[in-house]
Design an enzyme around this catalytic site. Structure first.
Site, short mmCIF file in Angstrom:
data_model
loop_
_atom_site.label_atom_id
_atom_site.label_comp_id
_atom_site.label_asym_id
_atom_site.label_seq_id
_atom_site.Cartn_x
_atom_site.Cartn_y
_atom_site.Cartn_z
N GLU A 167 0.83 -1.20 0.00
CA GLU A 167 0.00 0.00 0.00
C GLU A 167 0.87 1.25 0.00
O GLU A 167 1.96 1.27 0.58
CB GLU A 167 -0.92 0.00 1.23
CG GLU A 167 -1.97 -1.10 1.17
CD GLU A 167 -2.88 -1.12 2.38
OE1 GLU A 167 -4.07 -1.45 2.22
OE2 GLU A 167 -2.40 -0.82 3.50
N CYS A 226 -0.72 6.25 10.32
CA CYS A 226 0.51 5.65 10.83
C CYS A 226 0.23 4.34 11.56
O CYS A 226 -0.61 4.28 12.46
CB CYS A 226 1.20 6.64 11.78
SG CYS A 226 2.72 6.02 12.52
#
Length: 352
Positions: A99, A336
């Protein structure tokens, strides 16, 4: 995936240096300057087909296409967040995916790219580590993420902060950076690129062989506590990492920052702030405080805004620049610590 399996038999040109492309040209019986032509088509004009290379003879284009592949392939899925963040899914071999995350902000467009399929580091707070390690990306697979997002022409910054530990794949990461920053490649300023690491074995090479910014995932100033959060602390002790960084001259335009996820009741008190300030002494740096983004089967919680702000002010009182990073893309699992392709790979296995 069929198309990618076929092209895997060919040698990929994307990621090659000018010297390597010149060798390719000479082996094909082409003139030496054809190496520069290939580099321009691959890195500047971003050709996706040899037929586009109109200043190379048709016969040579056909010969190139028989043996070589440009290494360009499209993303297979994209998700859009309510805050404008976009998450791209790229196939990188049979049944494997990575990704990449586009983060638009004002006149900036930052792409967060992956360097490995999964990760060996197994950090407690990271979904990528939970899926295990399934291989390194080649320089071509790293660069293809940059070239193939819809916003490729608009990118202003790159961060190697996606899936994987970049400095556990040092050779290919440095090859990709060379293609990005050299005049024969994309010609980007190294100041537009940041590479993140827990402090892995490739750190010294990265500091010596590139001029890009460095971001270190720290998360606790106490080694034993850090080891519980980040098992990689055993192999790559943070104190040794800091000694290596302290020995490097960061007084110029190159920057080092430290990433610090702030967990409720774990590493968010003033004792941690004071110790963090102490261990970073002598390193001109910025500290980025990051909210923890909840992931499955992990009981950790993020500190609230008030405690993060108190921590930030304490760091500033010690003379450090300290910021709280805004969370982006949490609703599409693009923030994150939330990247994972386990579902995509599982679906691919079931369909094959």
């Amino acid at each position: 995936m069929k198309q990618q399996t076929e092209t895997e038999k060919k040698v990929v040109l994307l990621g090659m240096s000018l010297e390597e492309l010149t060798t390719v040209a000479l082996r094909m019986g082409m003139p030496r300057f054809a190496g520069k032509q290939l580099a321009e088509w691959i890195y500047v004009r971003r050709a996706t087909d040899f037929a586009e290379m109109t200043n190379i003879s048709q016969a040579n284009r056909q010969k190139l296409a028989e043996i070589y592949d440009l290494g360009r392939y499209p993303w297979s899925d994209v998700q859009c967040s309510v805050d404008g963040t976009k998450k791209y899914l790229f196939p990188v071999g049979e049944g494997r995916f990575v990704e990449s995350v586009l983060i638009p902000e004002g006149d900036r467009a930052t792409l967060c790219i992956s360097s490995q399929v999964g990760c060996k580091m197994d950090c407690l707070f990271c979904m990528t580590g939970k899926q295990g390690w399934n291989g390194n990306l080649s320089a071509a697979e790293i660069l293809n993420q940059i070239f193939s997002v819809d916003e490729a022409a608009e990118l202003t910054n790159l961060v190697y902060m996606g899936m994987g530990e970049p400095l556990d794949n040092t050779d290919e990461v440095l090859r990709s950076i060379e293609a990005l920053t050299e005049p024969w490649g994309m010609g980007w300023s190294p100041k537009r690129i940041t590479v993140s690491t827990i402090g892995a074995k490739g750190l010294e090479r990265f500091l010596a062989e590139s001029r890009c910014h460095l971001a270190v995932s720290l998360h606790s100033p106490f080694p034993e506590e850090r080891r519980k959060l980040m098992p990689g602390e055993k192999a790559f002790p943070i104190m040794q990492t800091l000694d290596r960084i302290r020995a490097y001259d960061f007084s110029g335009q190159r920057r080092v920052s430290f990433e610090y996820i702030v967990f409720d009741g774990l590493n968010d008190d003033m004792r941690h702030a004071d110790e963090l300030a102490a261990i970073l002494r002598g390193i001109p740096c910025r500290i980025n405080l990051i909210r923890f983004h909840k992931i499955p089967a992990v009981s950790l919680r993020s500190s609230d805004t008030a405690r993060m702000e108190a921590f930030r002010k304490r760091m500033e009182s010690h003379g450090y620049t300290c910021t709280i990073r805004a969370s982006r893309g949490e609703d599409i699992f693009a923030a994150c610590g939330m990247l994972s392709t386990s579902k995509a790979e599982s679906s691919e296995e079931k369909s094959s």
